[in-house]
Design a protein around this motif. Structure first.
Motif, mmCIF file in Angstrom:
data_model
loop_
_atom_site.group_PDB
_atom_site.id
_atom_site.type_symbol
_atom_site.label_atom_id
_atom_site.label_comp_id
_atom_site.label_asym_id
_atom_site.label_seq_id
_atom_site.Cartn_x
_atom_site.Cartn_y
_atom_site.Cartn_z
ATOM 1 N N ASN A 38 0.817 -1.215 0.000
ATOM 2 C CA ASN A 38 0.000 0.000 0.000
ATOM 3 C C ASN A 38 0.849 1.263 0.000
ATOM 4 O O ASN A 38 0.519 2.234 -0.679
ATOM 5 C CB ASN A 38 -0.958 0.010 1.195
ATOM 6 C CG ASN A 38 -2.118 -0.950 1.017
ATOM 7 O OD1 ASN A 38 -2.402 -1.416 -0.085
ATOM 8 N ND2 ASN A 38 -2.789 -1.268 2.114
ATOM 9 N N GLN A 39 1.942 1.252 0.769
ATOM 10 C CA GLN A 39 2.814 2.433 0.793
ATOM 11 C C GLN A 39 3.458 2.674 -0.570
ATOM 12 O O GLN A 39 3.541 3.822 -1.037
ATOM 13 C CB GLN A 39 3.895 2.286 1.867
ATOM 14 C CG GLN A 39 3.391 2.527 3.269
ATOM 15 C CD GLN A 39 4.528 2.493 4.292
ATOM 16 O OE1 GLN A 39 5.653 2.870 4.006
ATOM 17 N NE2 GLN A 39 4.213 2.044 5.505
ATOM 18 N N MET A 40 3.928 1.605 -1.208
ATOM 19 C CA MET A 40 4.533 1.760 -2.537
ATOM 20 C C MET A 40 3.489 2.254 -3.539
ATOM 21 O O MET A 40 3.757 3.170 -4.322
ATOM 22 C CB MET A 40 5.147 0.444 -3.003
ATOM 23 C CG MET A 40 6.410 0.064 -2.280
ATOM 24 S SD MET A 40 7.002 -1.534 -2.900
ATOM 25 C CE MET A 40 8.609 -1.598 -2.121
ATOM 26 N N ALA A 41 2.312 1.649 -3.528
ATOM 27 C CA ALA A 41 1.260 2.047 -4.465
ATOM 28 C C ALA A 41 0.825 3.492 -4.223
ATOM 29 O O ALA A 41 0.591 4.245 -5.180
ATOM 30 C CB ALA A 41 0.070 1.096 -4.354
ATOM 31 N N LYS A 42 0.742 3.885 -2.956
ATOM 32 C CA LYS A 42 0.346 5.263 -2.635
ATOM 33 C C LYS A 42 1.344 6.256 -3.223
ATOM 34 O O LYS A 42 0.960 7.291 -3.773
ATOM 35 C CB LYS A 42 0.260 5.440 -1.120
ATOM 36 C CG LYS A 42 -0.146 6.839 -0.696
ATOM 37 C CD LYS A 42 -0.217 6.962 0.813
ATOM 38 C CE LYS A 42 -0.574 8.384 1.217
ATOM 39 N NZ LYS A 42 -0.544 8.559 2.669
ATOM 40 N N ASN A 43 2.623 5.938 -3.131
ATOM 41 C CA ASN A 43 3.651 6.815 -3.682
ATOM 42 C C ASN A 43 3.519 6.947 -5.194
ATOM 43 O O ASN A 43 3.819 7.997 -5.764
ATOM 44 C CB ASN A 43 5.047 6.293 -3.333
ATOM 45 C CG ASN A 43 6.127 7.120 -3.988
ATOM 46 O OD1 ASN A 43 6.215 8.322 -3.777
ATOM 47 N ND2 ASN A 43 6.917 6.485 -4.834
ATOM 48 N N LEU A 44 3.047 5.892 -5.855
ATOM 49 C CA LEU A 44 3.014 5.876 -7.320
ATOM 50 C C LEU A 44 1.669 6.278 -7.911
ATOM 51 O O LEU A 44 1.586 6.554 -9.105
ATOM 52 C CB LEU A 44 3.377 4.470 -7.809
ATOM 53 C CG LEU A 44 4.790 4.000 -7.462
ATOM 54 C CD1 LEU A 44 4.950 2.526 -7.787
ATOM 55 C CD2 LEU A 44 5.827 4.842 -8.180
ATOM 56 N N LYS A 45 0.611 6.341 -7.100
ATOM 57 C CA LYS A 45 -0.748 6.467 -7.652
ATOM 58 C C LYS A 45 -0.994 7.741 -8.449
ATOM 59 O O LYS A 45 -1.783 7.723 -9.381
ATOM 60 C CB LYS A 45 -1.794 6.284 -6.565
ATOM 61 C CG LYS A 45 -2.009 7.465 -5.658
ATOM 62 C CD LYS A 45 -3.156 7.179 -4.695
ATOM 63 C CE LYS A 45 -3.371 8.381 -3.821
ATOM 64 N NZ LYS A 45 -4.612 9.037 -3.998
#
Length: 172
Positions: A38-45
């Motif tokens: 979730n943290q990685m996806a949040k950074n990339l969204k």
């Protein structure tokens, strides 16, 4: 959540003087794995990513669920002889010798925005080679995301000009 608490540190592995950061305990913990993805996806969204790319094998562990969370595809980066179609490859230096990485020649479309996801940023050599593959294929590297970064190995120095993010940083 403090992801550092989910990472097992094994001293003197694989050889004397190495402090190995073991992600197997993080990925075995469903809550920690979900938080990391979730943290990685949040950074990339909000970066308009077209595709996520990850080097074998641990880049697959984080890259596929991040791609899923973003609703985009995943491209595997493999060692020679592992991909069945026509490939492009890049050689890169190791401590003693060289190695090579490949992707399918048609995996990235010209101009696609690519996020590279992996478990660990150490010296930066592997990821530097992966960025070259993306650019050779006509893609644009938008961000590099890692679960762990070993800061004292200065891997970021090889990745100047790219956005580099890591969830947990360790001094050796």
């Amino acid at each position: 959540m403090d992801l550092r608490k989910s990472i097992r540190v094994i001293e003197n592995f694989p050889k004397e003087g190495i402090s190995f950061k073991d992600i197997s305990t993080l990925i075995a913990d469903g809550e920690a794995l979900r938080e990391a993805v979730n943290q990685m996806a949040k950074n990339l969204k909000d970066k308009n990513i077209d595709v996520v790319l990850g080097p074998e094998a641990r880049g697959f562990i984080f890259g596929v669920p991040v791609a899923y969370a973003l609703g985009v595809g995943f491209i595997p980066v493999r060692k020679p002889g592992k991909l069945p179609g026509e490939t492009i490859s890049v050689d890169y230096a190791l401590e003693y010798g060289t190695d090579s990485l490949q992707i399918h020649k048609d995996a990235i479309k010209k101009g696609q925005r690519v996020a590279i996801v992996d478990d660990l940023l150490a010296t930066g050599g592997t990821i530097e080679a992966v960025t070259k593959l993306v650019e050779m294929a006509g893609g644009e590297v938008v961000a590099l995301d890692f679960a762990i970064e070993l800061t004292e190995l200065h891997g970021r120095d090889k990745l100047k000009g790219y956005e580099v993010n890591s969830l947990v940083k360790y001094d050796l």
